[in-house]
Scaffold this active site. Structure first.
Site, PDB file in Angstrom:
ATOM      1  N   LYS A 121       0.828  -1.206   0.000  1.00 34.86           N
ATOM      2  CA  LYS A 121       0.000   0.000   0.000  1.00 34.86           C
ATOM      3  C   LYS A 121       0.865   1.261   0.000  1.00 34.86           C
ATOM      4  O   LYS A 121       0.646   2.177  -0.795  1.00 34.86           O
ATOM      5  CB  LYS A 121      -0.943  -0.007   1.211  1.00 34.86           C
ATOM      6  CG  LYS A 121      -1.824   1.223   1.307  1.00 34.86           C
ATOM      7  CD  LYS A 121      -1.274   2.173   2.335  1.00 34.86           C
ATOM      8  CE  LYS A 121      -1.978   3.510   2.271  1.00 34.86           C
ATOM      9  NZ  LYS A 121      -1.438   4.422   3.293  1.00 34.86           N
ATOM     10  N   ASP A 139      -6.176   1.045   0.864  1.00 36.02           N
ATOM     11  CA  ASP A 139      -6.068   1.369   2.279  1.00 36.02           C
ATOM     12  C   ASP A 139      -7.399   1.036   2.953  1.00 36.02           C
ATOM     13  O   ASP A 139      -8.263   0.414   2.349  1.00 36.02           O
ATOM     14  CB  ASP A 139      -5.716   2.852   2.467  1.00 36.02           C
ATOM     15  CG  ASP A 139      -6.896   3.735   2.126  1.00 36.02           C
ATOM     16  OD1 ASP A 139      -7.741   3.310   1.336  1.00 36.02           O
ATOM     17  OD2 ASP A 139      -6.980   4.858   2.650  1.00 36.02           O
TER      18      ASP A 139
END
Length: 215
Positions: A121, A139
């Site tokens: 991420k 996220d």
DNA sequence: CTCCCGATAT
DNA sequence: ATATCAGGAG
């Protein structure tokens, strides 16, 4: 489960609701963005920006993070939370950047994940925002929105969610979609009180219809 | 899966 | 009081 044509409608709505969605982590270069993103784990971006405003004055280069003691760096980021892991990772990351990369941040996503504390991420956020590489970072907001809409399964892990999002979204829209989904999740499809009554996607939203029925 | 963790919203 | 916040590592 959501159909692809319904997802394409979602993309259109995201754009109409948040046409200027952008990265809200304040930074002036790729290195600062990497530090800010690492700090942002389990913290609001507002809080991160408050801390980095002073942090980036004091620490400008990887060498600056190595010069001070670990305790001093911990103190400088303490209010963020998870500060011991983050301080340790930032130090190790800077060491690695200096010794193995000549102080220059690689622009490759998989190369970035080799750094301590940098997962997929965080790497996606850096390459997309700092290097213009299309990426769809998943996220907490992106995952929640995807699952509520029924665009993926509830049991899917973040990699499966990212795969589905990439397959159903044109590559040139990955980065924009990532930002719009974050704004949508942060300001509209919120974790605690999602604004289902005023949601333009209610008629195709699995979770929204369930919530409206209960109330 | 658990742990790391302070600040903020509800 | 409790849930959540631009997650990652073991």
């Amino acid at each position: 489960m959501l159909r692809k044509t319904e997802w394409q409608h979602c993309l259109q709505v995201f754009e109409e609701m948040f046409p200027d969605a952008h990265c809200e982590l304040v930074h002036q270069n790729p290195f600062e963005l990497l530090i800010a993103t690492l700090l942002s784990a389990q913290a609001t971006d507002v809080h991160v920006n408050k801390v980095t405003a002073e942090l980036f004055q004091k620490y400008r280069t990887p060498e600056d993070y190595i010069r001070v003691s670990l305790e001093e760096l911990e103190n400088d980021i303490r209010s963020i939370g998870l500060y011991r892991n983050k301080a340790k990772n930032i130090r190790a990351l800077c060491e690695m950047l200096i010794t193995e990369y000549n102080g220059i941040l690689p622009e490759d996503r998989d190369e970035l994940t080799k750094f301590p504390g940098v997962g997929r991420k965080t790497a996606n956020v850096v390459v997309s925002n700092a290097f213009g590489v299309p990426a769809l970072a998943v996220d907490t907001h992106v995952e929640r929105v995807s699952k509520r809409l029924g665009m993926c399964r509830w049991k899917d892990n973040v990699m499966q969610v990212e795969d589905k999002l990439m397959r159903w979204t044109p590559r040139e829209e990955w980065t924009n979609t990532h930002h719009r989904m974050i704004f949508f999740g942060r300001y509209h499809c919120k974790a605690q009180n999602p604004n289902c009554p005023e949601c333009p996607l209610l008629d195709l939203c699995r979770e929204g219809k369930k919530r409206m029925r209960v109330k």
